[in-house]
Design a protein around this motif. Structure first.
Motif, PDB file in Angstrom:
ATOM      1  N   GLU A  79      31.649  52.149  33.268  1.00 21.03           N
ATOM      2  CA  GLU A  79      32.784  51.341  33.238  1.00 21.03           C
ATOM      3  C   GLU A  79      32.734  49.956  34.264  1.00 21.03           C
ATOM      4  OE1 GLU A  79      36.525  51.707  31.465  1.00 21.03           O
ATOM      5  OE2 GLU A  79      34.485  51.450  30.472  1.00 21.03           O
ATOM      6  N   PRO A  80      33.192  48.915  33.950  1.00 23.27           N
ATOM      7  CA  PRO A  80      32.943  47.602  34.692  1.00 23.27           C
ATOM      8  C   PRO A  80      34.107  47.388  35.941  1.00 23.27           C
ATOM      9  CG  PRO A  80      33.622  46.719  32.761  1.00 23.27           C
ATOM     10  CD  PRO A  80      33.434  48.344  32.470  1.00 23.27           C
ATOM     11  N   TYR A  81      34.894  48.361  35.947  1.00 18.97           N
ATOM     12  CA  TYR A  81      35.978  48.400  36.745  1.00 18.97           C
ATOM     13  C   TYR A  81      35.919  49.183  38.035  1.00 18.97           C
ATOM     14  CZ  TYR A  81      37.960  47.034  32.391  1.00 18.97           C
ATOM     15  OH  TYR A  81      38.098  46.468  30.953  1.00 18.97           O
ATOM     16  N   ALA A  82      36.446  48.817  39.139  1.00 22.81           N
ATOM     17  CA  ALA A  82      36.532  49.532  40.269  1.00 22.81           C
ATOM     18  C   ALA A  82      37.739  50.838  40.033  1.00 22.81           C
ATOM     19  CB  ALA A  82      36.632  48.900  41.521  1.00 22.81           C
ATOM     20  N   MET A 276      44.169  47.379  32.912  1.00 21.90           N
ATOM     21  CA  MET A 276      43.098  47.076  32.189  1.00 21.90           C
ATOM     22  C   MET A 276      42.847  45.578  31.699  1.00 21.90           C
ATOM     23  SD  MET A 276      42.324  50.118  29.707  1.00 21.90           S
ATOM     24  CE  MET A 276      43.829  50.488  29.129  1.00 21.90           C
ATOM     25  N   VAL A 277      44.197  45.062  31.718  1.00 23.00           N
ATOM     26  CA  VAL A 277      44.187  43.519  31.277  1.00 23.00           C
ATOM     27  C   VAL A 277      43.994  42.803  32.494  1.00 23.00           C
ATOM     28  CG1 VAL A 277      45.873  41.879  30.572  1.00 23.00           C
ATOM     29  CG2 VAL A 277      45.785  43.880  29.601  1.00 23.00           C
ATOM     30  N   THR A 278      44.476  43.314  33.595  1.00 25.10           N
ATOM     31  CA  THR A 278      43.996  42.789  34.960  1.00 25.10           C
ATOM     32  C   THR A 278      42.596  42.585  35.084  1.00 25.10           C
ATOM     33  OG1 THR A 278      46.333  43.291  35.612  1.00 25.10           O
ATOM     34  CG2 THR A 278      44.708  42.432  37.316  1.00 25.10           C
ATOM     35  N   GLY A 279      42.019  43.744  35.105  1.00 17.29           N
ATOM     36  CA  GLY A 279      40.623  43.853  35.349  1.00 17.29           C
ATOM     37  C   GLY A 279      39.715  43.146  34.467  1.00 17.29           C
ATOM     38  N   ASN A 280      40.268  42.869  33.259  1.00 13.52           N
ATOM     39  CA  ASN A 280      39.245  41.937  32.185  1.00 13.52           C
ATOM     40  C   ASN A 280      39.452  40.774  32.513  1.00 13.52           C
ATOM     41  OD1 ASN A 280      38.954  44.362  30.544  1.00 13.52           O
ATOM     42  ND2 ASN A 280      40.442  43.628  29.101  1.00 13.52           N
ATOM     43  N   GLU A 281      40.604  40.076  33.306  1.00 15.39           N
ATOM     44  CA  GLU A 281      40.817  38.813  33.540  1.00 15.39           C
ATOM     45  C   GLU A 281      39.985  38.415  34.840  1.00 15.39           C
ATOM     46  OE1 GLU A 281      41.845  36.505  31.578  1.00 15.39           O
ATOM     47  OE2 GLU A 281      42.280  38.172  30.407  1.00 15.39           O
ATOM     48  N   VAL A 282      39.787  39.364  35.695  1.00 13.07           N
ATOM     49  CA  VAL A 282      38.946  39.353  36.923  1.00 13.07           C
ATOM     50  C   VAL A 282      37.609  39.117  36.492  1.00 13.07           C
ATOM     51  CG1 VAL A 282      38.406  40.372  39.079  1.00 13.07           C
ATOM     52  CG2 VAL A 282      40.841  40.623  38.618  1.00 13.07           C
ATOM     53  N   ILE A 283      37.173  40.134  35.752  1.00  7.83           N
ATOM     54  CA  ILE A 283      35.686  39.993  35.251  1.00  7.83           C
ATOM     55  C   ILE A 283      35.482  38.751  34.632  1.00  7.83           C
ATOM     56  CG2 ILE A 283      33.937  41.007  33.710  1.00  7.83           C
ATOM     57  CD1 ILE A 283      35.188  43.757  34.212  1.00  7.83           C
ATOM     58  N   GLN A 323      43.541  59.482  38.205  1.00  8.60           N
ATOM     59  CA  GLN A 323      42.317  59.026  37.394  1.00  8.60           C
ATOM     60  C   GLN A 323      42.902  57.900  36.631  1.00  8.60           C
ATOM     61  OE1 GLN A 323      39.392  60.223  38.115  1.00  8.60           O
ATOM     62  NE2 GLN A 323      40.192  61.613  39.369  1.00  8.60           N
ATOM     63  N   GLY A 324      42.759  56.557  37.243  1.00  5.63           N
ATOM     64  CA  GLY A 324      43.256  55.612  36.440  1.00  5.63           C
ATOM     65  C   GLY A 324      41.957  54.748  36.084  1.00  5.63           C
ATOM     66  N   ALA A 325      42.266  53.287  35.492  1.00  6.82           N
ATOM     67  CA  ALA A 325      41.190  52.719  35.131  1.00  6.82           C
ATOM     68  C   ALA A 325      40.686  51.536  36.049  1.00  6.82           C
ATOM     69  CB  ALA A 325      41.596  51.761  33.958  1.00  6.82           C
ATOM     70  N   MET A 326      41.629  51.266  37.064  1.00  4.73           N
ATOM     71  CA  MET A 326      41.133  50.301  38.032  1.00  4.73           C
ATOM     72  C   MET A 326      41.975  50.114  39.308  1.00  4.73           C
ATOM     73  SD  MET A 326      41.088  46.050  37.784  1.00  4.73           S
ATOM     74  CE  MET A 326      42.765  45.894  37.944  1.00  4.73           C
ATOM     75  N   TRP A 327      41.319  49.758  40.363  1.00  2.69           N
ATOM     76  CA  TRP A 327      41.926  49.633  41.693  1.00  2.69           C
ATOM     77  C   TRP A 327      41.676  48.110  41.939  1.00  2.69           C
ATOM     78  CZ3 TRP A 327      40.062  52.799  46.505  1.00  2.69           C
ATOM     79  CH2 TRP A 327      40.743  52.412  47.477  1.00  2.69           C
ATOM     80  N   THR A 328      42.935  47.469  41.649  1.00  2.00           N
ATOM     81  CA  THR A 328      42.916  45.949  41.532  1.00  2.00           C
ATOM     82  C   THR A 328      42.221  45.173  43.095  1.00  2.00           C
ATOM     83  OG1 THR A 328      44.848  46.122  40.344  1.00  2.00           O
ATOM     84  CG2 THR A 328      44.068  43.919  41.203  1.00  2.00           C
ATOM     85  N   GLY A 329      42.662  45.823  44.139  1.00  3.95           N
ATOM     86  CA  GLY A 329      42.189  45.207  45.266  1.00  3.95           C
ATOM     87  C   GLY A 329      40.622  45.389  45.387  1.00  3.95           C
ATOM     88  N   VAL A 330      39.962  46.363  45.467  1.00  4.65           N
ATOM     89  CA  VAL A 330      38.691  46.774  45.210  1.00  4.65           C
ATOM     90  C   VAL A 330      37.828  45.850  44.519  1.00  4.65           C
ATOM     91  CG1 VAL A 330      36.804  48.459  45.230  1.00  4.65           C
ATOM     92  CG2 VAL A 330      39.105  48.979  46.395  1.00  4.65           C
ATOM     93  N   SER A 347      23.845  43.003  40.121  1.00  5.76           N
ATOM     94  CA  SER A 347      24.537  43.339  38.968  1.00  5.76           C
ATOM     95  C   SER A 347      26.019  43.899  39.707  1.00  5.76           C
ATOM     96  CB  SER A 347      23.883  44.442  38.298  1.00  5.76           C
ATOM     97  OG  SER A 347      24.811  45.025  37.374  1.00  5.76           O
ATOM     98  N   LEU A 348      27.071  43.534  38.896  1.00  5.22           N
ATOM     99  CA  LEU A 348      28.285  43.934  39.038  1.00  5.22           C
ATOM    100  C   LEU A 348      28.465  45.491  39.300  1.00  5.22           C
ATOM    101  CD1 LEU A 348      31.312  43.642  39.621  1.00  5.22           C
ATOM    102  CD2 LEU A 348      31.754  43.638  37.171  1.00  5.22           C
ATOM    103  N   HIS A 349      27.577  46.379  38.414  1.00  7.87           N
ATOM    104  CA  HIS A 349      27.555  47.673  38.281  1.00  7.87           C
ATOM    105  C   HIS A 349      26.654  48.176  39.739  1.00  7.87           C
ATOM    106  CE1 HIS A 349      28.821  48.157  34.127  1.00  7.87           C
ATOM    107  NE2 HIS A 349      27.966  47.178  33.547  1.00  7.87           N
ATOM    108  N   SER A 350      26.026  47.487  40.193  1.00  4.99           N
ATOM    109  CA  SER A 350      25.496  47.913  41.438  1.00  4.99           C
ATOM    110  C   SER A 350      26.362  47.793  42.539  1.00  4.99           C
ATOM    111  CB  SER A 350      24.261  46.956  41.787  1.00  4.99           C
ATOM    112  OG  SER A 350      22.885  47.100  40.895  1.00  4.99           O
ATOM    113  N   GLY A 351      27.029  47.012  42.576  1.00  2.00           N
ATOM    114  CA  GLY A 351      28.360  46.721  43.815  1.00  2.00           C
ATOM    115  C   GLY A 351      29.294  47.762  43.342  1.00  2.00           C
ATOM    116  N   LEU A 352      29.677  47.884  42.413  1.00  2.00           N
ATOM    117  CA  LEU A 352      30.637  48.996  42.071  1.00  2.00           C
ATOM    118  C   LEU A 352      30.070  50.305  42.725  1.00  2.00           C
ATOM    119  CD1 LEU A 352      31.839  47.969  38.620  1.00  2.00           C
ATOM    120  CD2 LEU A 352      33.201  47.884  40.610  1.00  2.00           C
ATOM    121  N   ALA A 353      28.971  50.801  41.943  1.00  2.00           N
ATOM    122  CA  ALA A 353      28.245  52.062  42.483  1.00  2.00           C
ATOM    123  C   ALA A 353      28.307  52.075  44.017  1.00  2.00           C
ATOM    124  CB  ALA A 353      26.763  52.183  41.728  1.00  2.00           C
TER     125      ALA A 353
END
Length: 449
Positions: A79-82, A276-283, A323-330, A347-353
């Motif tokens: 997933e591309p979200y925190a 999820m909508v918020t996460g998409n817009e941030v990405i 267990q949600g989809a996204m932590w907005t601040g992070v 990569s964004l995935h590296s930062g998240l991991a």
């Protein structure tokens, strides 16, 4: 030529990215994750001990399972979200479970019912594609009422329901922590200072941590915090916790629990969809700067991954809705650094991991850190709920377009905060129809795929 996506091992609609092999390690994100996740991930420990009959060590074991499941969103599902809690739903869940059930076993069973209800709802709505249509169909007044209900329930939990257990025990530490975080997160004068002075911007980017540190320093001075730091390694007693909370041991929820919990699962879904909508817009905002990397935004995958995590949580460590989809601040913090270029973050995935410490729950084994945080966990819980209440309130009140709708939103919010979910939701639907009409926005998320 299409932009490349960070490679990984595909399994079904998901992508497993092996830490240190597919994703790089960035200490900047890992350091933030270690302390901020410590301050928030352990915030439920006082509730687990007070209302669910767990010892401190057993509650830590439960939190560790939650942490592993949260980290799996990035590592195992791609997933591309925190990932984080569906925090606005937490106060409504606590009111439902703690108010409706008296003993720890039945409360865990209710949590299992909520988790499994939510999992089934996500899988069905995700696979069928009905999720987006359902949220588009809901009227704005009802959505705003649901969010305001979470705000009222959160503040009621801090200032009324649990005040004797937490606020009255540590009034100065909790007040200071909440004041510092509210000012740095939401104050309009502080926003101007952040623009002028970098130090204020850096402090604001640390989320809950500044308030937590203030409480940790001032608390001992005023006699509200007493540290008993122990050295060594803690092996979280997962087996003991399993025997006290898993439906395989204590029994499965009754049909009545599943039915009573379904309205709350629907309410939580509405909140999750907004995340999820918020996460998409941030990405998407980040992709305007990082045109070298393709980020796969896949709503069906997100529905399925969150559904699977909730099903596993309901069986192994039932405590909804962690267990949600996204932590907005992070998400915002990581994307901001990713936007600065490939030199800072490949990569964004590296930062998240990295933020989730490559999926390894190191923090739960470090006894000095755990025992040092233990007297501050009531502060962490109160801080989480107060910030949730404030944020939900301003989001909710920005939605209504006229005074009748605003008044109706307050009525719906109060009904959801003070009554059982199905009563509050029924009242909300009727109030919306009779006072406002079905004020559905035909295109509330114009950029959603």
């Amino acid at each position: 030529m299409s932009k490349p996506e960070l490679p990984g091992w595909r399994w079904g609609p998901f992508t497993f990215r092996l830490p240190f092999y597919h994703t790089r390690f960035y200490w900047q994100e890992a350091l933030q994750g270690l302390f901020v996740a410590a301050a928030t991930g352990l915030a439920l420990v006082p509730l687990m001990m007070e209302f669910f009959g767990l010892t401190f060590e057993q509650a830590v074991a439960m939190s560790m399972i939650h942490s592993i499941l949260i980290g799996s969103a990035v590592i195992f599902f791609g997933e591309p979200y925190a990932p984080g809690w569906v925090t606005p739903a937490l106060p409504l869940v606590l009111a439902f479970v703690l108010g409706g059930y008296d003993d720890p076993a039945s409360r865990f069973q209710a949590m299992t019912a909520l988790s499994l209800n939510f999992a089934v709802l996500l899988v069905v709505l995700g696979v069928s594609g009905l999720g987006k249509k359902f949220v588009l169909w809901l009227p704005d007044t009802l959505k705003a009422g649901i969010i305001l209900g979470a705000a009222i329930a959160a503040l009621k939990r801090v200032f009324i329901d649990d005040a004797e257990r937490f606020l009255f025990q540590q009034p100065i530490a909790i007040t200071l922590a909440c004041a510092v975080c509210l000012i740095f997160a939401f104050s309009l004068p502080m926003q101007k200072l952040k623009e002028r002075y970098k130090v204020f911007a850096i402090i604001g980017a640390l989320g809950l941590l500044p308030g937590f540190i203030i409480a940790g320093v001032v608390g001992p001075m005023v006699g509200e915090v007493s540290y008993d730091i122990q050295w060594g390694i803690l092996i979280p007693p997962v087996g003991e916790a399993w025997n006290l909370m898993s439906p395989f041991v204590i029994g499965w929820p009754s049909l009545d629990m599943f039915l009573q919990g379904m309205p709350l699962a629907i309410i939580t879904y509405v909140i999750l969809f907004g995340d999820m909508v918020t996460g998409n817009e941030v990405i998407r905002d980040g992709l305007t700067k990082r045109q070298d990397e393709h980020i796969d935004i896949n709503p069906t995958r997100t529905h399925l991954s969150v559904g699977i995590r909730n099903a596993l949580m309901g069986i192994f460590a039932p405590f909804f809705p962690t267990q949600g989809a996204m932590w907005t601040g992070v998400q915002v913090i990581i994307v901001q650094r990713w936007k600065q270029g490939v030199e800072g973050m490949n990569s964004l995935h590296s930062g998240l991991a990295s933020y989730y410490m490559m999926g390894v729950p190191i923090l739960f084994f470090l006894l000095p850190l755990l025992t040092g945080l233990q007297p501050l966990l009531g502060v962490a819980l109160s801080l989480t709920l107060v910030l949730t209440g404030f944020a939900c309130a301003y989001v909710a009140m920005s939605i209504p377009q006229n005074n009748t709708s605003r008044g109706t939103v307050v009525l719906i919010g109060a009904a959801l905060a003070f009554f059982e979910p199905w009563i509050g939701l029924t009242f909300g639907v009727l109030a919306t129809i009779l006072l406002v009409g079905w004020d559905r926005n035909p295109d509330p998320i114009p950029h959603e795929d």
